[in-house]
Design a protein around this motif. Structure first.
Motif, PDB file in Angstrom:
ATOM      1  N   ARG A 241      27.814  38.188  36.035  1.00 24.59           N
ATOM      2  CA  ARG A 241      28.758  39.004  36.810  1.00 24.59           C
ATOM      3  C   ARG A 241      29.411  40.063  35.914  1.00 24.59           C
ATOM      4  NH1 ARG A 241      33.691  35.687  37.749  1.00 24.59           N
ATOM      5  NH2 ARG A 241      33.900  36.328  35.587  1.00 24.59           N
TER       6      ARG A 241
ATOM      7  N   SER B 214      30.597  42.061  41.881  1.00 29.22           N
ATOM      8  CA  SER B 214      31.606  41.078  42.277  1.00 29.22           C
ATOM      9  C   SER B 214      30.945  39.698  42.384  1.00 29.22           C
ATOM     10  CB  SER B 214      32.200  41.461  43.626  1.00 29.22           C
ATOM     11  OG  SER B 214      31.192  41.400  44.613  1.00 29.22           O
ATOM     12  N   ASP B 215      31.762  38.661  42.464  1.00 28.40           N
ATOM     13  CA  ASP B 215      31.243  37.296  42.629  1.00 28.40           C
ATOM     14  C   ASP B 215      30.325  37.211  43.846  1.00 28.40           C
ATOM     15  OD1 ASP B 215      32.551  36.381  40.460  1.00 28.40           O
ATOM     16  OD2 ASP B 215      34.048  35.187  41.516  1.00 28.40           O
ATOM     17  N   SER B 216      30.812  37.778  44.965  1.00 21.64           N
ATOM     18  CA  SER B 216      30.034  37.653  46.206  1.00 21.64           C
ATOM     19  C   SER B 216      28.730  38.441  46.116  1.00 21.64           C
ATOM     20  CB  SER B 216      30.872  38.108  47.404  1.00 21.64           C
ATOM     21  OG  SER B 216      31.270  39.446  47.219  1.00 21.64           O
ATOM     22  N   ALA B 217      28.772  39.591  45.439  1.00 21.26           N
ATOM     23  CA  ALA B 217      27.541  40.391  45.299  1.00 21.26           C
ATOM     24  C   ALA B 217      26.525  39.657  44.427  1.00 21.26           C
ATOM     25  CB  ALA B 217      27.870  41.759  44.710  1.00 21.26           C
TER      26      ALA B 217
ATOM     27  N   SER C 171      26.311  36.437  44.041  1.00 17.20           N
ATOM     28  CA  SER C 171      25.823  35.311  44.864  1.00 17.20           C
ATOM     29  C   SER C 171      24.770  35.784  45.855  1.00 17.20           C
ATOM     30  CB  SER C 171      26.973  34.679  45.641  1.00 17.20           C
ATOM     31  OG  SER C 171      27.859  34.058  44.763  1.00 17.20           O
ATOM     32  N   LYS C 172      25.086  36.879  46.523  1.00 13.18           N
ATOM     33  CA  LYS C 172      24.184  37.398  47.567  1.00 13.18           C
ATOM     34  C   LYS C 172      22.823  37.791  46.973  1.00 13.18           C
ATOM     35  CE  LYS C 172      24.083  41.604  49.714  1.00 13.18           C
ATOM     36  NZ  LYS C 172      24.737  42.820  50.192  1.00 13.18           N
TER      37      LYS C 172
ATOM     38  N   ARG D  13      20.869  34.863  45.602  1.00 13.42           N
ATOM     39  CA  ARG D  13      20.247  34.088  46.683  1.00 13.42           C
ATOM     40  C   ARG D  13      18.956  34.772  47.152  1.00 13.42           C
ATOM     41  NH1 ARG D  13      23.984  34.298  50.571  1.00 13.42           N
ATOM     42  NH2 ARG D  13      25.451  33.250  49.196  1.00 13.42           N
TER      43      ARG D  13
END
Lengths: 152, 105
Positions: free
Chosen positions: B40, B46-49, B51-52, B55
């Protein structure tokens, strides 16, 4: 074209960032030098502690434990699992013989002198071997950073 | 040869978006396993980016995700699989050919 150039620049940026992160910090080099030298000299300190004016102490397990702590601290601080399951960077293969010779040879000679009951000879040899091992670790680390920057 | 994930120019459609390329580049340069926070920080996502995109790369078989603990703190590590490394290397080579057509010919 610009999009592709930007993509390549991003790859380059990540290589530079990761190479900087892989760079062994000064605290690690110093701690490794002290602990590795201690581990090499631990048997002679255990068997001849009275001769050196030291207390009886389990030096071997203590320095072995300290080495694990130093390696784990680096792993925790850097977020990189390089000590145990690193990928096969070409530098690791390139320096494999030298690393085995310096690390293994240093231990063999220092512990050999201890077994032969030559503590005064083992002491300077252990100090030099500890320094050489640290220099070798640094040399391999430099090689790995070069590999990362070159995308190898 | 083109696969379902690659274009005729040798670019891999799964890796091509810049955040995924950035993530793959960080993982390719790093050791076997790279901590989520390192990926990151290095990519600036970002964390969510992270993760996305991790995945999406995981679904393509390019990245492996492992969860564990360091002490009592939960941690996530990312690893570029052999397939991911091969595709990333081919993608970068294709980019280089496109930017510098004379290279490697």
């Amino acid at each position: 074209m610009d999009e592709h150039k930007r993509a390549l620049d991003e790859v380059e940026r990540q290589r530079v960032a990761m190479a900087a992160r892989i760079h062994l910090p000064l605290w690690f080099r110093c701690a490794f030098c002290v602990v590795w030298t201690g581990l090499l000299l631990a048997p002679v300190l255990t068997s001849h502690h009275d001769r050196f004016g030291l207390p009886a102490f389990p030096y071997v397990p203590a320095f072995a434990l300290l080495l694990v702590v130093v390696l784990m601290s680096y792993r925790r601080r850097s977020g990189l699992n390089v000590a145990v399951r690193s990928r096969a960077y070409p530098a690791l293969r390139r320096h494999a013989v030298g690393t085995a010779a310096v690390m293994g040879g240093g231990a063999l000679v220092t512990w050999g002198l201890t077994v032969l009951d030559l503590p005064l000879q083992a002491l300077p040899v252990g100090l030099v071997a500890g320094g050489l091992a640290t220099a070798q670790v640094w040399r391999v680390n430099t090689g790995i950073r070069d590999d990362v920057l070159a995308g190898r | 040869m083109t696969t379902s994930g690659s274009s005729g120019r040798g670019l891999d459609a799964t890796i091509h978006p810049l955040p995924r390329l950035s993530l793959c580049a960080a993982l390719a340069a790093g050791p076997e396993w790279v901590e989520f926070a390192v990926a990151r920080d290095s990519t600036g996502l970002s964390d969510s980016a992270v993760s996305k995109h991790a995945r999406a790369l995981e679904e393509a078989g390019y990245v492996e995700v492992r969860k564990g603990f360091v002490g009592r703190r939960p941690r996530t590590w990312l690893h570029l699989t052999d397939l991911g490394r091969r595709r990333f290397t081919a993608h970068v080579a294709a980019l280089q050919r496109l930017v510098r057509p004379g290279d490697g010919e």
